[in-house]
Design an enzyme around this catalytic site. Structure first.
Site, PDB file in Angstrom:
ATOM      1  N   PRO A   1      21.559  19.434 130.616  1.00  0.00           N
ATOM      2  CG  PRO A   1      21.184  20.311 128.551  1.00  0.00           C
ATOM      3  CD  PRO A   1      20.776  20.225 129.978  1.00  0.00           C
TER       4      PRO A   1
ATOM      5  CB  ILE B   1      11.761  17.125 133.690  1.00  0.00           C
ATOM      6  CG1 ILE B   1      13.020  17.867 133.402  1.00  0.00           C
ATOM      7  CG2 ILE B   1      10.822  17.513 134.808  1.00  0.00           C
ATOM      8  CD1 ILE B   1      14.060  17.811 134.843  1.00  0.00           C
ATOM      9  CB  THR B   2       9.923  12.045 136.231  1.00  0.00           C
ATOM     10  OG1 THR B   2      11.081  11.506 136.128  1.00  0.00           O
ATOM     11  CG2 THR B   2       8.702  11.158 136.461  1.00  0.00           C
TER      12      THR B   2
ATOM     13  CD  GLN C   1      21.512 -27.920 145.126  1.00  0.00           C
ATOM     14  OE1 GLN C   1      22.461 -28.031 144.356  1.00  0.00           O
ATOM     15  NE2 GLN C   1      21.264 -28.369 146.304  1.00  0.00           N
TER      16      GLN C   1
ATOM     17  N   GLY D   1      12.943 -18.678 131.317  1.00  0.00           N
ATOM     18  CA  GLY D   1      13.352 -19.285 130.066  1.00  0.00           C
ATOM     19  C   GLY D   1      12.820 -18.462 128.697  1.00  0.00           C
TER      20      GLY D   1
ATOM     21  CD  GLU E   1      14.175  10.698 143.237  1.00  0.00           C
ATOM     22  OE1 GLU E   1      14.322  10.845 144.255  1.00  0.00           O
ATOM     23  OE2 GLU E   1      13.021  10.971 142.465  1.00  0.00           O
TER      24      GLU E   1
END
Ligand code: CAA
Length: 380
Positions: A128, A157-158, A279, A339, A363
């Protein structure tokens, strides 16, 4: 200098591409919506060798180079960045960390199960009050003779609830500041280890992000990685390689969005012609392609540095900073090229845009990468 991939590299890239299209694409929108962890798909990734690609073959790893890992990360991230972060954390933080700095016993007991996907790993540094300021660890690991007593909280935490083995960084001796920090392998089933609530995230919603609480968790001494006080260096060295993996994730998100935008622009007609003939759209495609190629070159150079045993702190930080910005820019433009359809879930690009953002945060934020880069330049 040789920009060509080897036949083996191409084989690995194509295998990852096929896996992503056949196994990850079905259900990716639903998993994102329901925040569902790709459990079956991760199991298959383990069976196919995508979870321990660079680890030593004697512990079940693929023994591959970093370039191979980058190629696979890009392909998987094009389709499902929630699955690729699981792959990234397991490969470049957990497996690489234990393979490089763990002892024989730790490798036999833990690494051999992590490389095959039988068990999944997590890397626990953030707290934290210690995110970017990683030396300010509040989690404590007090030396009690034959074990350490672990207390504290880890955040974001992954693989928080899906992992079995956790690399936990904690402060043993506060007076020694970062030199009093240690890294430990902690098992999910140990008493006093609690999985906190799951985060409701903007992107990579299929990945499993939790806070973790440690209340008097007894960690055997043999589970410390390296010498006493090595924990902060361990985290920094491991993250340097992790950042190349996240850069590849960003590259995959960007190239996935670009490919969708390119296809769409060749089909969608406005003012009497396919929109790629305007373009305004063609120039967007040109910018997207250029920044993707520039990211790829930075990432490949960082991977090459790592494989050649050169220092890759600077090249990895540059790769992550540039590729994550590219992912944000390219996905935003991909939505624009689509779009109104770009704003709709079934076209995938809005998810890729949400997923891209985290690559500028985890990371090491982009601001942290600039600290690493500027210190690297000034040291030269
Ligand atoms: N390799 C080896 N040692 C290193 C190092 C490296 N790459 N970087 C720093 N160190 C060493 C320094 O040499 C120093 O040791 P000495 O005193 O012995 O020389 C020590 O570490 C402290 O370094 P600094 O003085 O540079 O420390 P600092 O407080 O200025 O912080 C920092 C450096 C680069 C900003 C670091 O705090 C940092 O990287 N912060 C970001 C943390 C981070 O990336 N968190 C990500 C969480 S994990 C995650 O996101 C995984 C996931 O779920 C996907």
């Amino acid at each position: 200098m040789d920009f060509k991939l080897t036949e083996e590299h191409i084989m690995i890239r194509d295998a990852a591409r096929d896996f992503a299209k056949n196994e990850l694409l079905p259900g990716v929108i639903e998993r994102d919506e329901k925040q569902e962890f790709p459990k079956e798909q991760v199991k298959k990734m383990g069976e196919l060798g995508f979870l321990g690609m660079m680890a030593s073959p004697e512990y079940g790893g693929g023994g591959m180079d970093t370039i191979s890992y980058i190629l696979a990360m890009e392909e998987i991230s094009k389709i499902d960045a929630s699955a690729s972060v699981v792959m990234s954390v397991n490969n470049s933080l957990v497996c690489w960390g234990i393979d490089t700095y763990g002892n024989e016993e730790q490798k036999k007991k833990y690494l051999s199960k992590l490389t095959t996907g039988e068990k999944l790993g997590a890397f626990c540094l953030s707290e934290p009050e210690a995110g970017s300021d990683a030396t300010s660890q509040r989690t404590t690991a007090i030396d009690k003779g034959d074990h350490y007593l672990l207390n504290g909280t880890k955040n974001w935490i992954t693989n928080g609830n899906s992992a079995d083995y956790f690399l936990v960084i904690a402060q043993t001796d506060r007076d020694k500041k970062h030199k009093g920090i240690n890294a430990f392998i902690v098992e999910k089933t140990w008493e006093g280890f609690e999985i906190g609530p799951k985060e409701d995230k903007m992107g990579i919603r299929g990945s499993d992000t939790h806070s973790l609480n440690f209340n008097d968790v007894k960690v055997p001494k043999e589970n410390r990685i390296g010498e006493d006080g090595f924990g902060f260096k361990f985290a920094m060295k491991t993250l340097s390689g992790g950042r190349i993996g996240i850069a590849a994730q960003a590259l995959g998100i960007a190239s996935g969005a670009y490919e969708l935008a390119l296809d769409y622009s060749k089909q969608r007609k406005a003012f009497g012609t396919e929109i790629c003939n305007h373009q305004a759209i063609a120039f967007k495609l040109a910018d997207m392609y250029t920044s993707i190629q520039a990211s790829r070159h930075l990432i490949m150079k960082a991977a090459w540095d790592k494989d050649q045993k050169e220092n890759y702190d600077l090249s990895g930080a540059m790769a992550k900073d540039f590729a994550s910005k590219t992912a944000m820019d390219v996905t935003t433009e991909a939505v624009q090229v689509h779009g109104g359809n770009g704003y709709v879930k079934e076209y995938h690009v809005e998810r890729l845009m949400r997923d891209a953002k985290i690559t500028q945060i985890y990371e090491g934020t982009s601001e942290i990468q600039k600290i690493v880069i500027s210190r690297g330049i000034l040291k030269k």
